[in-house]
Design an enzyme around this catalytic site. Sequence first.
Site, short mmCIF file in Angstrom:
data_model
loop_
_atom_site.label_atom_id
_atom_site.label_comp_id
_atom_site.label_asym_id
_atom_site.label_seq_id
_atom_site.Cartn_x
_atom_site.Cartn_y
_atom_site.Cartn_z
N THR A 30 -7.07 8.53 2.72
CA THR A 30 -5.06 9.41 3.09
C THR A 30 -4.48 9.86 2.53
O THR A 30 -4.84 9.01 0.76
CB THR A 30 -4.70 7.78 4.17
OG1 THR A 30 -5.48 7.47 5.18
CG2 THR A 30 -3.24 8.62 4.53
N GLY A 73 -4.45 0.69 9.05
CA GLY A 73 -2.81 0.26 9.82
C GLY A 73 -2.46 -0.39 10.41
O GLY A 73 -1.08 -0.48 10.11
N1 ASP Z 1 -3.87 4.38 7.20
C1 ASP Z 1 -4.24 5.07 7.61
C2 ASP Z 1 -4.76 4.04 8.91
O1 ASP Z 1 -4.41 3.26 9.35
C3 ASP Z 1 -5.90 4.37 6.64
C4 ASP Z 1 -6.32 4.82 5.32
O2 ASP Z 1 -4.62 4.97 5.01
O3 ASP Z 1 -6.62 4.88 4.79
O4 ASP Z 1 -4.57 4.75 9.63
#
Ligand code: ASP
Length: 355
Positions: free
Chosen positions: A219, A273
Amino acid sequence: MRARTRVLIAAAIVLTALAAPAQRSQPAHRWAIVLHGGAGVIERNTMDPKTEAAYRASLSKAIQAGAKVLGGGGSALDAVEASIRILEDDPLFNAGRGAVFNAEGKNELDAAIMDGSNLNAGAVAGVTRTRHPISLARAVMEKSPHVMLIGAGADAFAAEVGLEQVDPSFFFTERRWQSLVKQLEKEGMPIPPRPAGAPPAPAVPASDIETLDAHKYGTVGVVALDRHGDIAAGTSTGGTQAKKWGRVGDSPIIGAGTYASNHSCAVSATGTGEYFIRLGVAREVCNLVFFKGMPLQQAADHVIHTELEALHGDGGVIAITPDGQMAWSFNTPGMYRARIAEGRKLEVGVYSDEP
Ligand code: ASP
């Protein structure tokens, strides 16, 4: 005390709190920017030098784009958008092209942006046709009366405001596809057909294709401080690999994965998340700065190493304050990250043993 007097005193307290930013001291530098490219199991023994160099080069290129905006007197918001657009086009990261696939073999993209100067915010989730979800989040903020749009409606709005639309196969990368296949096989789940419009499967055996299992997070997020003293935050992601049922993570949720207020700080998060939503991580960091007067690094460390760990969550944050404090904190073996400020040299990090 008469009721009217009580109301007046309460109003005065609220107004004073709103008018007094937590940081009053003069910034050491007039602009600054911090960026992440995801946190996860990123370790020296699983990373070949070529891949590592590629990540470091991509992080540098993206942060330099934002730094250029800030150095030229541009806004924090413009810097955040400029850096994230570059990462969304970079197949190394789980955002835009190069995003992970959901269990149906589709790329569903989420993004959010927030302007700390006025608490304006925009977010999108489950977008499949808009090349730059971060620009769409900004358009939601600036050109719609709403804060969050999802799915086909969000893409339709993007088309209406003239943002570039692409075939969903634009976001396809072989490495992410093979990574999905591997995970679904491991979990005994059905493998969806190869997406329409994707290039033909390579002739080499699947085992020869470097998947991104070890780096499947990816991300991207940016926080910035501009010369006017304003801060902003943005985050863009494909979410978690093999997600189902229209799952949405923290990234596009204001207060969870993304938050900015000139009265405290700007934060972008990365990690699993669900934990970040439950804790309201981004807002939590800023609350510690605002209400407890904590230095930014201490606030970020507290949320990641005490609160997130108590829930057995994993991931990290980057953060910035209007007085120029910059911080990152993560409880994973690595987090792709970079920062630079006026008059300071660029720092790029990957592993946890780097500064
Ligand atoms: N936080 C993001 C999600 O849960 C994924 C990530 O940051 O790797 O969609």
